[in-house]
Design an enzyme around this catalytic site. Structure first.
Site, PDB file in Angstrom:
ATOM      1  N   LYS A   1      -6.012  61.351 -13.704  1.00 52.80           N
ATOM      2  CA  LYS A   1      -6.511  61.421 -15.084  1.00 52.80           C
ATOM      3  C   LYS A   1      -5.425  62.065 -15.935  1.00 52.80           C
ATOM      4  O   LYS A   1      -4.729  62.982 -15.449  1.00 52.80           O
ATOM      5  CB  LYS A   1      -7.790  62.270 -15.055  1.00 52.80           C
ATOM      6  CG  LYS A   1      -8.572  62.403 -16.344  1.00 52.80           C
ATOM      7  CD  LYS A   1      -9.861  63.185 -16.060  1.00 52.80           C
ATOM      8  CE  LYS A   1     -10.736  63.353 -17.285  1.00 52.80           C
ATOM      9  NZ  LYS A   1     -12.015  64.043 -16.999  1.00 52.80           N
TER      10      LYS A   1
ATOM     11  N   SER B   1     -15.958  61.601 -18.807  1.00 52.07           N
ATOM     12  CA  SER B   1     -14.681  61.364 -19.457  1.00 52.07           C
ATOM     13  C   SER B   1     -13.637  60.736 -18.529  1.00 52.07           C
ATOM     14  O   SER B   1     -12.672  60.162 -19.018  1.00 52.07           O
ATOM     15  CB  SER B   1     -14.143  62.678 -20.025  1.00 52.07           C
ATOM     16  OG  SER B   1     -13.917  63.599 -18.976  1.00 52.07           O
TER      17      SER B   1
ATOM     18  N   SER C   1     -18.180  64.465 -15.600  1.00 55.08           N
ATOM     19  CA  SER C   1     -17.115  63.490 -15.877  1.00 55.08           C
ATOM     20  C   SER C   1     -16.495  62.797 -14.678  1.00 55.08           C
ATOM     21  O   SER C   1     -15.751  61.851 -14.851  1.00 55.08           O
ATOM     22  CB  SER C   1     -16.005  64.148 -16.689  1.00 55.08           C
ATOM     23  OG  SER C   1     -16.390  64.145 -18.029  1.00 55.08           O
TER      24      SER C   1
END
Ligand code: GLN
Length: 475
Positions: free
Chosen positions: A79, A154, A178
């Site tokens: 990420k 996310s 997330s």
């Protein structure tokens, strides 16, 4: 959907070590798949030269008989809130655009020490604030199962990357869901370990008392392998607890005799009936395999979301204060003095959601409102922890859906932050308690993946993974 199937992480590494394949071949394959799937927009930056260079180093180490790690040559995607050499770290925000990190996050260092190779940085909601990647300052990632839908967030780019088989695994961060929510939306495995067993150094902070780093993978075994590598001592994170001394890959898959609490509040009329149906079918499978399942009521879990949306912004407002346009990232060029430079750099650099959280967080921490909001939310958090402890004195695991719905349409919740926040209803509690929690694919509703959430008591990560593996084998 995925046109390519990766072997398990351990098998890939074994193949590299035995000369059946090479690290270079694996990295090239991953880079090729990333390019082929660009239309889904899961990736912010590709680390092409750096990853090929590392692959060559591993290949030549093997050729000259040197010892290589247990993840030798295995490509992965991080990420873009992980500090990684070879690409900018933006956290999908304009204010960090062009930020070239001077050091690397501990989780990445640990993976690299075992020979894994980071090939790309995945999209996210800016600063990890969101549940759909629509808050990314750059672009929205598309759900691999249906391009008109969000991949969740996310860590949407990380989950979509694994669903698209761009790499065998990815890394995400989970502050309120997330890792688990996008894993559920994309039909992959997402693990949020116990708070504190994985070092957070070098990951852009969101809510420091809630942030947990974990893997997203195709199956439970791979998630366990990654956890085993990334967990344990990080000299730069002062909030850590000891990890399990046993390997997280040593899994006990027993289902028979396990006491399972089905969380009543997560199975009510506010949840999509199609999701409920899939979870009930999963529970039936567990019962048929000898698990003892009972409904458990956790009335305070409903207060998890309001408490989270006070505590999280409070921590966000503090963590984001470092972006002042002076030290790193974007700086407004024509400010007339320092104070205007702070103001305009933050005004231009932050997106709407970051600003909303800074304002809410500053408000709930301000002297006039601290007692009314922040302190109360902390009391609620403690009560939720007590309720969870009580449940785990009776049950081995708690289960329920990961999310109230399947992946929603792009644009459906934009401009309506409250409805976006509601998609975290079932995930935030495990962040408030620090308990490990996973989302495992359980079935489909109208062709879209549905994840089952399994939660264990703090530090029971290995037990959780074992049970999840047992469940996975029932499907
Ligand atoms: N969706 C939640 C939020 O917006 C959780 C985000 C996260 O876990 N990083 O706060």
């Amino acid at each position: 959907m995925p046109k390519y199937i990766w072997k398990s992480i351990s098998d890939l590494a074994d193949d590299v070590k035995s000369g059946k394949t090479t690290a270079t071949e694996l990295v090239e394959k991953s880079l090729e798949l990333i390019e082929e799937n660009e239309e889904f927009k899961p990736i912010i930056a590709v680390i092409k030269d750096g990853s090929l260079k590392r692959a060559k180093e591993i290949d030549s180490a093997i050729k000259s008989g040197k010892k290589v790690g247990r993840l030798a040559g295995v490509p992965f995607i991080a990420k873009d809130n992980f500090l990684v050499y070879g690409a900018d770290t933006t956290a999908a925000s304009n204010i960090l655009k062009g930020f070239d990190a001077p050091y690397q996050s501990t989780a990445i260092n640990k993976l690299e020490a075992e020979g894994a190779i980071c090939v790309a940085k995945a999209n996210l909601d800016a600063f990890a604030h969101g549940s759909s990647t629509e808050n990314s300052d750059f672009f929205t990632t598309l759900n691999p199962h249906d391009k008109t839908r969000v991949p969740g967030g996310s860590s949407g780019g990380s989950a979509a990357s694994v669903a698209l088989s761009l790499a065998p695994f990815s890394l995400g961060s989970d502050t309120g869901g997330s890792i688990r929510q996008p894993a559920s939306f994309c039909g992959v495995v997402g693990l949020k370990p116990t708070y504190g067993i994985v070092g957070r150094s070098g990951v852009v902070a969101m809510g420091s008392s809630l942030d947990v780093i974990g893997p997203i993978a195709k199956n439970v075994e791979d998630a366990a392998t990654v956890l085993d590598v990334i967990s344990g001592k990080d000299g730069l994170d002062m909030t850590m607890i000891d990890r399990d001394k046993e390997s997280y890959s040593k899994l006990d898959k027993t289902i028979k005799g396990k006491k399972i609490g089905l969380i009543k509040e997560y199975m009510d009329e506010s949840v999509d009936p199609e999701v409920i149906k899939v979870i009930k079918e999963s529970v039936d499978k567990l019962v048929a395999s000898g698990a003892i399942v009972e409904e458990v009521s956790l009335p305070l879990s409903k207060l998890g979301l309001p408490a989270y949306y006070i505590l999280c912004p409070a921590e966000v407002s503090s963590n984001l204060s470092r972006y002042d346009g002076q030290r790193y990232g974007y700086s407004y060029k024509d400010a007339k003095d320092l104070s205007e430079s702070y103001m305009l750099s933050r005004d231009v650099g932050f997106g709407d959601e970051a600003k909303r959280r800074i304002m809410i967080g500053t408000y709930v921490l301000s002297s006039g409102y601290y007692d009314a909001y922040y302190k109360k939310a902390q009391v609620v958090r403690t009560k939720i922890i007590e309720e969870s402890d009580k449940a785990f004195s009776k049950f081995d695991f708690l289960v329920g859906p990961t999310t109230p719905t399947t992946a929603f349409k792009i644009g459906d919740k934009t401009g309506d932050p409250i409805s976006m926040y509601l998609s975290d209803l079932m995930t935030v509690t495990a962040n408030l308690t620090g308990c490990p929690s996973m989302s495992i694919p359980a079935g489909e509703a109208q062709g879209l993946p549905v994840g089952i959430q399994i939660i264990a008591a703090q530090r029971k990560d290995r037990e959780l993974l074992g049970f999840a593996k047992g469940f996975e084998e029932l499907n």
